[in-house]
Design a protein around this motif. Sequence first.
Motif, mmCIF file in Angstrom:
data_model
loop_
_atom_site.group_PDB
_atom_site.id
_atom_site.type_symbol
_atom_site.label_atom_id
_atom_site.label_comp_id
_atom_site.label_asym_id
_atom_site.label_seq_id
_atom_site.Cartn_x
_atom_site.Cartn_y
_atom_site.Cartn_z
ATOM 1 N N CYS A 33 7.700 19.537 44.464
ATOM 2 C CA CYS A 33 6.439 20.261 44.479
ATOM 3 C C CYS A 33 6.447 21.336 43.384
ATOM 4 O O CYS A 33 7.411 22.090 43.258
ATOM 5 C CB CYS A 33 6.251 20.898 45.849
ATOM 6 S SG CYS A 33 4.864 22.025 45.974
ATOM 7 N N CYS A 36 6.369 24.961 45.556
ATOM 8 C CA CYS A 36 7.474 25.446 46.392
ATOM 9 C C CYS A 36 8.812 24.835 45.995
ATOM 10 O O CYS A 36 9.831 25.214 46.546
ATOM 11 C CB CYS A 36 7.171 25.206 47.869
ATOM 12 S SG CYS A 36 7.282 23.475 48.372
ATOM 13 N N HIS A 62 2.463 19.700 47.029
ATOM 14 C CA HIS A 62 1.970 19.408 48.381
ATOM 15 C C HIS A 62 0.525 19.865 48.473
ATOM 16 O O HIS A 62 0.187 20.924 47.945
ATOM 17 C CB HIS A 62 2.765 20.189 49.434
ATOM 18 C CG HIS A 62 4.222 19.833 49.497
ATOM 19 N ND1 HIS A 62 5.201 20.707 49.133
ATOM 20 C CD2 HIS A 62 4.833 18.693 49.899
ATOM 21 C CE1 HIS A 62 6.386 20.115 49.323
ATOM 22 N NE2 HIS A 62 6.193 18.898 49.774
HETATM 23 ZN ZN LIG Z 1 5.096 22.529 48.197
#
Ligand SMILES: [Zn+2]
Length: 89
Positions: A33, A36, A62
């Motif tokens: 991602c 994150c 995400h």
């Molecule tokens: Zn993420």
Amino acid sequence: MTRATTTSRGYGASHQRMREKYKPLVESGQALCARCQEPIAPGALWELDHSDDRSEYIGPSHRTCNRRAGQAKATAARMAKAATTVRDW
Ligand SMILES: [Zn+2]
């Protein structure tokens, strides 16, 4: 003569081509991602994310992370406004 207007809006053919490019990587479970840095599980909802000023693609993220980033900005703006309101009061 007709002109394509979808590409000028940023979600046209090039966005779709980029998404197609990342798709096999995401579906193999190897994509991280962009927000994150956690792996994106195959079959998870994901989006081809933009930098905050939307000038470039930063890669897949995400869907929740993408939405949270947008919300954090909105919340920060709201809190900044609230802070000024409190000070005035
Ligand atoms: Zn993420």
